[in-house]
Scaffold this motif. Sequence first.
Motif, PDB file in Angstrom:
ATOM      1  N   THR A   1       0.851  -1.389   0.044  1.00 53.47           N
ATOM      2  CA  THR A   1       0.090  -0.047  -0.130  1.00 53.47           C
ATOM      3  C   THR A   1       0.664   1.119  -0.278  1.00 53.47           C
ATOM      4  O   THR A   1       0.427   2.461  -0.920  1.00 53.47           O
ATOM      5  CB  THR A   1      -1.066   0.298   1.320  1.00 53.47           C
TER       6      THR A   1
ATOM      7  N   LEU B   1       2.780   1.225  -3.204  1.00 49.63           N
ATOM      8  CA  LEU B   1       1.334   2.158  -4.742  1.00 49.63           C
ATOM      9  C   LEU B   1       1.220   3.641  -4.369  1.00 49.63           C
ATOM     10  O   LEU B   1       1.038   4.475  -4.921  1.00 49.63           O
ATOM     11  CB  LEU B   1       0.808   1.495  -4.172  1.00 49.63           C
ATOM     12  N   ALA B   2       1.021   3.963  -3.420  1.00 52.77           N
ATOM     13  CA  ALA B   2       0.389   5.300  -2.738  1.00 52.77           C
ATOM     14  C   ALA B   2       0.852   6.610  -2.992  1.00 52.77           C
ATOM     15  O   ALA B   2       0.681   7.423  -3.413  1.00 52.77           O
ATOM     16  CB  ALA B   2      -0.512   4.988  -1.457  1.00 52.77           C
TER      17      ALA B   2
ATOM     18  N   PHE C   1       0.745   6.043  -7.321  1.00 51.47           N
ATOM     19  CA  PHE C   1      -0.063   6.575  -7.517  1.00 51.47           C
ATOM     20  C   PHE C   1      -0.800   8.440  -6.775  1.00 51.47           C
ATOM     21  O   PHE C   1      -2.140   8.545  -7.079  1.00 51.47           O
ATOM     22  CB  PHE C   1      -1.076   5.475  -7.649  1.00 51.47           C
TER      23      PHE C   1
ATOM     24  N   THR D   1      -2.585   8.802  -2.768  1.00 51.17           N
ATOM     25  CA  THR D   1      -4.113   8.158  -2.016  1.00 51.17           C
ATOM     26  C   THR D   1      -5.396   8.062  -2.665  1.00 51.17           C
ATOM     27  O   THR D   1      -5.526   7.114  -3.400  1.00 51.17           O
ATOM     28  CB  THR D   1      -3.644   9.171  -0.785  1.00 51.17           C
TER      29      THR D   1
ATOM     30  N   ARG E   1      -6.240   8.005  -6.181  1.00 46.08           N
ATOM     31  CA  ARG E   1      -6.494   7.318  -6.830  1.00 46.08           C
ATOM     32  C   ARG E   1      -6.346   6.032  -6.578  1.00 46.08           C
ATOM     33  O   ARG E   1      -6.869   5.525  -7.551  1.00 46.08           O
ATOM     34  CB  ARG E   1      -5.125   7.958  -8.374  1.00 46.08           C
ATOM     35  N   LEU E   2      -5.539   5.931  -6.139  1.00 49.40           N
ATOM     36  CA  LEU E   2      -5.532   4.372  -5.220  1.00 49.40           C
ATOM     37  C   LEU E   2      -6.443   4.115  -4.725  1.00 49.40           C
ATOM     38  O   LEU E   2      -7.273   3.075  -5.068  1.00 49.40           O
ATOM     39  CB  LEU E   2      -4.035   4.699  -4.207  1.00 49.40           C
TER      40      LEU E   2
ATOM     41  N   CYS F   1      -8.752   0.572  -6.568  1.00 50.29           N
ATOM     42  CA  CYS F   1      -8.820  -0.724  -6.111  1.00 50.29           C
ATOM     43  C   CYS F   1     -10.930  -0.906  -5.688  1.00 50.29           C
ATOM     44  O   CYS F   1     -10.803  -1.540  -5.720  1.00 50.29           O
ATOM     45  CB  CYS F   1      -8.493  -0.038  -4.016  1.00 50.29           C
TER      46      CYS F   1
ATOM     47  N   MET G   1      -6.168  -2.324   0.744  1.00 49.70           N
ATOM     48  CA  MET G   1      -5.273  -0.544   0.463  1.00 49.70           C
ATOM     49  C   MET G   1      -6.342   0.028   1.093  1.00 49.70           C
ATOM     50  O   MET G   1      -6.068   1.222   1.220  1.00 49.70           O
ATOM     51  CB  MET G   1      -4.777  -0.773  -0.787  1.00 49.70           C
TER      52      MET G   1
END
Length: 380
Positions: free
Chosen positions: A59, A62-63, A66, A68, A70-71, A75, A108
């Motif tokens: 998490t 990826l955060a 990309f 917070t 958009r991730l 998801c 996530m």
Amino acid sequence: MRWGTYFAVVAAVVSIGLALGVTLPLVSLRLESWGYGSFAIGVMAATPAVGVLLGASVTGRLAGRFGTTRLMQGCLLSAALSVVLLALVQSYPVWVLLRLMIGVALTMVFILGESWINQLAIDAWRGRLVALYGTGYALSQLSGPLLLGAIGTAGDQGFWLGTCLLIGGALLLLGRSGAPRVDADSASGRGLLGFCQRLPAIAWAVMLFAAFESMVLTLLPIYGLRQGFSEEHALLIVSVVVIGDALLQLPLGFLADRLSRLHLFAGCGVVLMLSSLAIPLLLHGPAIWLVLVLFGASAGGLFTLALILIGERYRDDQLVRANAHVSQLWGLGCLLGPLLTGAASQWVTGHALPLLLAFGAAVFIMLVWRWPPTAVPAAA
């Protein structure tokens, strides 16, 4: 404080609770109708826990890459697609894979959403704001079984409703800001063992509530059926447990802003142990409804107070990292709880569900007494 963002994030996470409240009992009841035993249903219930462990480990990275918002939106949409496939491809092995994907995606969302909520909350209101989130999530889970009972379990309407809810949650996050600043490396999920050593009572409380929630939505309906109740009555039992969780979180949050949070934390463990022990004894009597309310309220209080205690300690990257640890512990609880309960229910005793939760509550009471989470740690 960004009130509009706070309510949007809460609503997005609540949409998950409602979707899971509809789909998880439907999956278990469908498997029961196909002739699968308690252990196979427990394996299915535990599968998202593996996804939780995977999701918690990536998490932060990826955060950081990309963002917070958009991730979280991605998801939610991925989980919606997985629920669609549950309706279209009704096969046990495929469902295991889809439940794994749902676990990764929604983990996530939980990590980032709960971090976002705690970041927005001012400490004087933290108890009430976190409890309001907990209440909304519990009410969404309550509404899920009720909706499922209303629309029926024979068709796939529950899966389609869950899909729409997850898509709606993604849309609620459009244009929102104010999330914790995330660095891909410092917000990773590494350091779980150290977190558990610093805050063992909080760590165990998270695992215990995770086991409780996964078993209530998946195995409690089966427990009710096998104790002689109808399908509608079994779903009502689940709903009453979640009512207890929902109704008493705001009072607990109010008290947490005025009384000792540690004493409330320990008190929830005591009530959970006693109510769990009372369920087999009072299951077919009128007093069971009060016991079920206290059962749900005390378990939910453990998680709400754990989040409050974490939120008063950490900010930004450390807060996201702490919540990643919470999700890892959640995954372990979701994995072990249904597996142990499914196996014990099939091969040891039909009352394994409440008895194992009583044992877990007793362990929590010992931990909070020996190592109370009072000192503020230097890092997550």
